[in-house]
Design a protein around this motif. Structure first.
Motif, mmCIF file in Angstrom:
data_model
loop_
_atom_site.group_PDB
_atom_site.id
_atom_site.type_symbol
_atom_site.label_atom_id
_atom_site.label_comp_id
_atom_site.label_asym_id
_atom_site.label_seq_id
_atom_site.Cartn_x
_atom_site.Cartn_y
_atom_site.Cartn_z
ATOM 1 N N ASN A 90 1.176 -0.711 0.336
ATOM 2 C CA ASN A 90 -0.508 -0.337 -0.110
ATOM 3 C C ASN A 90 0.869 1.524 -0.316
ATOM 4 O O ASN A 90 0.900 2.066 0.706
ATOM 5 C CB ASN A 90 -1.022 0.341 1.513
ATOM 6 N N ASN A 91 2.241 1.319 -0.569
ATOM 7 C CA ASN A 91 2.596 1.668 -0.663
ATOM 8 C C ASN A 91 2.683 2.728 -2.449
ATOM 9 O O ASN A 91 3.230 2.183 -3.363
ATOM 10 C CB ASN A 91 4.146 2.139 -0.977
ATOM 11 N N ARG A 92 2.288 3.796 -2.115
ATOM 12 C CA ARG A 92 1.894 4.565 -3.475
ATOM 13 C C ARG A 92 2.618 5.954 -3.046
ATOM 14 O O ARG A 92 3.103 6.980 -3.120
ATOM 15 C CB ARG A 92 0.891 5.232 -4.214
ATOM 16 N N VAL A 93 3.670 5.998 -4.515
ATOM 17 C CA VAL A 93 4.052 7.879 -4.355
ATOM 18 C C VAL A 93 4.086 8.587 -6.220
ATOM 19 O O VAL A 93 4.695 7.678 -7.101
ATOM 20 C CB VAL A 93 6.346 7.475 -4.799
ATOM 21 N N LYS A 94 3.583 9.676 -5.759
ATOM 22 C CA LYS A 94 3.367 10.243 -7.184
ATOM 23 C C LYS A 94 4.435 11.685 -7.100
ATOM 24 O O LYS A 94 3.675 12.540 -6.252
ATOM 25 C CB LYS A 94 2.027 10.768 -7.226
ATOM 26 N N MET A 95 4.836 11.635 -8.461
ATOM 27 C CA MET A 95 6.069 12.764 -8.498
ATOM 28 C C MET A 95 6.203 13.483 -9.807
ATOM 29 O O MET A 95 5.938 13.014 -10.630
ATOM 30 C CB MET A 95 7.437 12.638 -7.948
ATOM 31 N N GLY A 96 6.637 14.964 -10.103
ATOM 32 C CA GLY A 96 6.257 15.471 -11.482
ATOM 33 C C GLY A 96 7.743 15.834 -11.437
ATOM 34 O O GLY A 96 8.740 16.339 -10.178
ATOM 35 N N HIS A 97 8.035 16.001 -13.038
ATOM 36 C CA HIS A 97 9.738 16.160 -13.097
ATOM 37 C C HIS A 97 9.938 17.217 -14.172
ATOM 38 O O HIS A 97 8.908 16.518 -15.392
ATOM 39 C CB HIS A 97 10.669 14.600 -13.271
ATOM 40 N N ARG A 98 10.251 18.279 -14.280
ATOM 41 C CA ARG A 98 10.522 19.029 -15.637
ATOM 42 C C ARG A 98 11.711 19.172 -15.410
ATOM 43 O O ARG A 98 12.633 19.934 -14.516
ATOM 44 C CB ARG A 98 9.850 20.310 -15.096
ATOM 45 N N GLN A 99 12.181 18.829 -16.901
ATOM 46 C CA GLN A 99 14.437 18.521 -17.361
ATOM 47 C C GLN A 99 13.611 20.012 -17.555
ATOM 48 O O GLN A 99 13.638 20.934 -18.428
ATOM 49 C CB GLN A 99 14.391 17.959 -18.612
ATOM 50 N N LYS A 100 15.328 20.647 -17.155
ATOM 51 C CA LYS A 100 15.891 22.110 -17.536
ATOM 52 C C LYS A 100 16.614 22.041 -19.152
ATOM 53 O O LYS A 100 17.497 21.037 -19.226
ATOM 54 C CB LYS A 100 16.947 22.166 -16.123
ATOM 55 N N LEU A 101 16.030 22.511 -19.753
ATOM 56 C CA LEU A 101 16.476 22.718 -21.347
ATOM 57 C C LEU A 101 17.108 24.115 -21.540
ATOM 58 O O LEU A 101 17.250 24.760 -20.983
ATOM 59 C CB LEU A 101 15.765 22.454 -22.063
ATOM 60 N N THR A 102 18.031 23.911 -22.594
ATOM 61 C CA THR A 102 18.515 25.488 -22.995
ATOM 62 C C THR A 102 18.260 25.413 -24.695
ATOM 63 O O THR A 102 18.722 24.518 -24.887
ATOM 64 C CB THR A 102 20.529 25.328 -23.081
ATOM 65 N N ARG A 103 18.069 26.828 -24.776
ATOM 66 C CA ARG A 103 17.941 26.890 -26.221
ATOM 67 C C ARG A 103 18.948 27.316 -26.924
ATOM 68 O O ARG A 103 19.072 28.945 -26.183
ATOM 69 C CB ARG A 103 16.240 27.611 -26.456
ATOM 70 N N ILE A 104 19.435 26.662 -28.275
ATOM 71 C CA ILE A 104 20.834 26.974 -28.875
ATOM 72 C C ILE A 104 20.611 27.768 -30.093
ATOM 73 O O ILE A 104 19.667 26.771 -30.898
ATOM 74 C CB ILE A 104 21.815 26.265 -28.610
ATOM 75 N N LEU A 105 20.950 28.804 -30.752
ATOM 76 C CA LEU A 105 21.046 28.601 -32.488
ATOM 77 C C LEU A 105 22.251 28.705 -32.894
ATOM 78 O O LEU A 105 23.436 29.184 -32.243
ATOM 79 C CB LEU A 105 20.593 30.058 -32.632
ATOM 80 N N ILE A 106 21.669 28.142 -33.985
ATOM 81 C CA ILE A 106 22.673 27.527 -34.566
ATOM 82 C C ILE A 106 23.399 28.463 -35.457
ATOM 83 O O ILE A 106 22.703 29.152 -36.660
ATOM 84 C CB ILE A 106 23.117 26.031 -35.304
ATOM 85 N N GLU A 107 25.060 29.233 -35.609
ATOM 86 C CA GLU A 107 24.572 30.276 -36.260
ATOM 87 C C GLU A 107 25.738 30.143 -37.320
ATOM 88 O O GLU A 107 25.433 30.101 -38.487
ATOM 89 C CB GLU A 107 26.326 31.534 -35.476
ATOM 90 N N LYS A 108 26.876 29.552 -37.387
ATOM 91 C CA LYS A 108 27.089 28.661 -38.494
ATOM 92 C C LYS A 108 27.977 27.547 -38.116
ATOM 93 O O LYS A 108 28.475 26.910 -37.059
ATOM 94 C CB LYS A 108 28.534 30.319 -38.998
ATOM 95 N N ILE A 109 29.007 26.704 -39.143
ATOM 96 C CA ILE A 109 29.469 25.166 -39.295
ATOM 97 C C ILE A 109 30.899 25.378 -39.711
ATOM 98 O O ILE A 109 30.890 25.816 -40.891
ATOM 99 C CB ILE A 109 29.177 23.824 -39.675
ATOM 100 N N PHE A 110 31.464 25.982 -38.728
ATOM 101 C CA PHE A 110 32.940 25.993 -39.660
ATOM 102 C C PHE A 110 34.011 24.878 -40.230
ATOM 103 O O PHE A 110 33.131 23.668 -39.474
ATOM 104 C CB PHE A 110 34.164 26.695 -38.471
ATOM 105 N N VAL A 111 34.487 24.791 -40.767
ATOM 106 C CA VAL A 111 35.416 23.859 -41.470
ATOM 107 C C VAL A 111 36.863 23.832 -41.724
ATOM 108 O O VAL A 111 36.934 25.087 -41.931
ATOM 109 C CB VAL A 111 35.035 23.070 -43.066
#
Length: 104
Positions: free
Chosen positions: A83-104
């Protein structure tokens, strides 16, 4: 068409210049420029370059736009016959990045 496969935060992401992506949290301030050095594949029109494991001469330049949280996940654990029940929530930390250029 230019694109690259980059390893970032334990995930492999196909990136193109001018597009933005939500990735696992990157410890950088919004507005900072970061270089993604772990490039696994680089493609330019018909030419492909594959690294073993990484390409040393290709760098992806990205700009950190902002930090945000992912959608909420519900974690529900049950232990049978106790009779053991645990309810939790989770929200992942994210980062939004913009790709500017690909150098060769």
């Amino acid at each position: 068409m230019v694109y690259a496969v980059v390893e970032l935060g334990g995930n492999q992401i196909i990136v193109e210049p001018g597009k933005f992506y939500d990735v696992n949290y990157v410890p950088a301030d919004p507005g900072d420029i970061i270089n993604l050095n772990r490039v696994l594949l680089f493609a330019q029109s018909e030419n492909f370059h594959i690294g073993y494991p990484c390409l040393n001469n290709v760098i992806v330049k990205a700009k950190v736009l902002r930090h945000l949280k992912g959608k909420k996940l519900t974690v529900f654990k049950v232990k049978p016959k106790k009779n053991n029940r645990v309810k939790m929530g989770h929200r992942q930390k994210l980062t939004r990045i913009l790709i500017e250029k690909i150098f060769v």
